[in-house]
Write a protein that holds these residues in place. Structure first.
Motif, mmCIF file in Angstrom:
data_model
loop_
_atom_site.group_PDB
_atom_site.id
_atom_site.type_symbol
_atom_site.label_atom_id
_atom_site.label_comp_id
_atom_site.label_asym_id
_atom_site.label_seq_id
_atom_site.Cartn_x
_atom_site.Cartn_y
_atom_site.Cartn_z
ATOM 1 N N HIS A 148 0.894 -1.166 0.000
ATOM 2 C CA HIS A 148 0.000 0.000 0.000
ATOM 3 C C HIS A 148 0.926 1.208 0.000
ATOM 4 C CE1 HIS A 148 -3.808 2.094 0.527
ATOM 5 N NE2 HIS A 148 -3.157 2.914 1.338
ATOM 6 N N CYS A 149 1.401 1.576 -1.180
ATOM 7 C CA CYS A 149 2.453 2.597 -1.309
ATOM 8 C C CYS A 149 1.821 3.945 -1.623
ATOM 9 C CB CYS A 149 3.449 2.188 -2.386
ATOM 10 S SG CYS A 149 4.297 0.643 -2.018
ATOM 11 N N ASN A 150 1.563 4.719 -0.573
ATOM 12 C CA ASN A 150 0.865 5.994 -0.730
ATOM 13 C C ASN A 150 1.788 7.207 -0.625
ATOM 14 O OD1 ASN A 150 1.374 5.615 1.978
ATOM 15 N ND2 ASN A 150 -0.663 6.181 2.683
ATOM 16 N N SER A 200 -1.708 -4.474 -5.104
ATOM 17 C CA SER A 200 -1.788 -3.075 -4.677
ATOM 18 C C SER A 200 -3.231 -2.602 -4.688
ATOM 19 C CB SER A 200 -0.954 -2.177 -5.598
ATOM 20 O OG SER A 200 -1.080 -0.814 -5.198
ATOM 21 N N HIS A 201 -3.578 -1.786 -3.678
ATOM 22 C CA HIS A 201 -4.866 -1.095 -3.656
ATOM 23 C C HIS A 201 -4.773 0.241 -4.393
ATOM 24 C CE1 HIS A 201 -7.034 -3.793 -1.086
ATOM 25 N NE2 HIS A 201 -6.188 -3.667 -0.086
ATOM 26 N N LEU A 202 -3.557 0.664 -4.709
ATOM 27 C CA LEU A 202 -3.335 1.955 -5.345
ATOM 28 C C LEU A 202 -2.742 1.765 -6.734
ATOM 29 C CD1 LEU A 202 -1.724 3.789 -2.287
ATOM 30 C CD2 LEU A 202 -4.056 4.055 -3.122
ATOM 31 N N TYR A 242 -4.574 -5.667 -9.015
ATOM 32 C CA TYR A 242 -4.982 -4.332 -8.569
ATOM 33 C C TYR A 242 -6.434 -4.372 -8.143
ATOM 34 C CZ TYR A 242 -6.616 0.474 -8.728
ATOM 35 O OH TYR A 242 -7.211 1.669 -8.400
ATOM 36 N N ASN A 258 -9.007 -1.597 -5.952
ATOM 37 C CA ASN A 258 -9.039 -0.305 -5.257
ATOM 38 C C ASN A 258 -9.913 -0.309 -4.011
ATOM 39 O OD1 ASN A 258 -11.598 -0.326 -6.327
ATOM 40 N ND2 ASN A 258 -11.371 1.523 -7.562
ATOM 41 N N ASN A 302 -9.860 -0.800 -0.653
ATOM 42 C CA ASN A 302 -8.982 -0.933 0.514
ATOM 43 C C ASN A 302 -9.858 -1.019 1.759
ATOM 44 O OD1 ASN A 302 -6.609 -0.988 2.046
ATOM 45 N ND2 ASN A 302 -6.613 1.240 2.284
#
Length: 305
Positions: free
Chosen positions: A10-12, A38-40, A55, A57, A59
């Motif tokens: 989860h790289c925000n 990833s959620h992002l 992927y 989205n 989360n």
């Protein structure tokens, strides 16, 4: 070596993305096949560098009143000790949900073993050797505190055979997690309990697992009871009735509805303003109304103790 590396992420922030890129490069150089969840959205360079990409989205954090984190911080305001209390979202189910997606995706893949690793784990030569030479289930541990040798189960680094991964991920259940573990629970304790209940045996990886980053949700009570994340001029807490300005170590000038006020210590005000800002060290007025955008601020408590 018929293994798949499965990276949870989860790289925000840019720093987290750079860590993810570095770890992918490190693992690819060692010849591993990689799946990334990833959620992002991630940049095309990252996506094109891996073999499988999931992927989603959605989360799925949990929040009050279902499952949440309680943050408390006590400060002095005038002659009173005041306890600030805030309920924030919990991220543990979001991680467990990633595992469910990974398990579902891997049902159709033909690898013998699946290594789950978080994007920001500090990958060591010993970890790489362990992956290459171990063909049993294993699971890592992490230090409870940096100043202690005590360890607790970790979800940051573990390996499961295909049947174990399938069994474990099919049994991860949100209702069970919420009902049986409740407030204060975490994904590590839940997963450990589930593994034991399913009689999935594993060996313990001998060295503690270390991360490069700490999730914002895992930061301390002071972090979560401060809505000013921009600077260290002051800290801010509020609910529907009051504003608390605290952590002031030098006089700070605020402008509230066109009137200037200077505060040099912790203070409280009624939360009835239309406009609010502060003056920076160059005497520029900075709007801070955006800091009051928490749509759950009505749950916040300010108690005199």
């Amino acid at each position: 070596m018929n293994k798949l590396i499965c990276i949870t992420s989860h790289c925000n922030t840019e720093d987290k993305i750079k860590t993810l890129e570095a770890n992918i490069g490190y693992l690819k150089n060692e010849g591993f096949t990689i799946l990334l969840f990833s959620h992002l959205p991630l940049n095309t360079n990252i996506v094109s560098s891996i073999d499988h990409f999931i992927y989603n989205n959605d989360n799925q954090t949990t929040s009050y009143p279902e499952l949440y984190q309680i943050n408390k911080h006590t400060i002095q305001v005038d002659n009173n000790k005041v306890k600030l209390i805030r309920y924030t979202d919990q991220v543990h189910w979001a991680y467990l949900n990633q595992l469910k997606y990974i398990g579902r995706y891997c049902e159709n893949l033909g690898y013998d073993h699946y290594v789950i690793i978080n994007y920001d784990v500090k990958i060591t030569d010993d970890m790489l050797y362990h992956i290459k030479t171990q063909y049993n289930n294993f699971k890592g541990e992490q230090l409870i505190t940096l100043n202690s040798d005590l360890r607790s189960p970790s979800n940051l680094f573990f390996q499961l055979c295909k049947s174990s991964l399938s069994t474990l991920t099919k049994n991860i259940n949100r209702e069970q997690y919420v009902d049986e573990f409740g407030v204060g629970s975490n994904s590590e304790a839940y997963l450990e309990s589930l593994i034991n209940n399913l009689n999935l045996s594993y060996n313990v990886y001998p060295h503690p697992i270390i991360e490069y980053h700490t999730s914002e949700n895992h930061l301390g009570h002071i972090y979560h009871t401060n809505y000013n994340k921009e600077n260290d001029y002051f800290r801010l807490f509020y609910n529907k009735l009051y504003i608390i300005l605290y952590g002031i170590d030098r006089p700070i000038k605020f402008n509230i509805d066109g009137v200037d006020y200077t505060y040099s210590k912790n203070t409280s005000r009624v939360n009835d303003f239309n406009q609010i800002g502060y003056y920076d060290y160059d005497d520029n007025l900075v709007d801070m109304k955006y800091m009051f955008n928490d749509n759950k601020h009505y749950l916040n408590k300010i108690d005199i103790v």
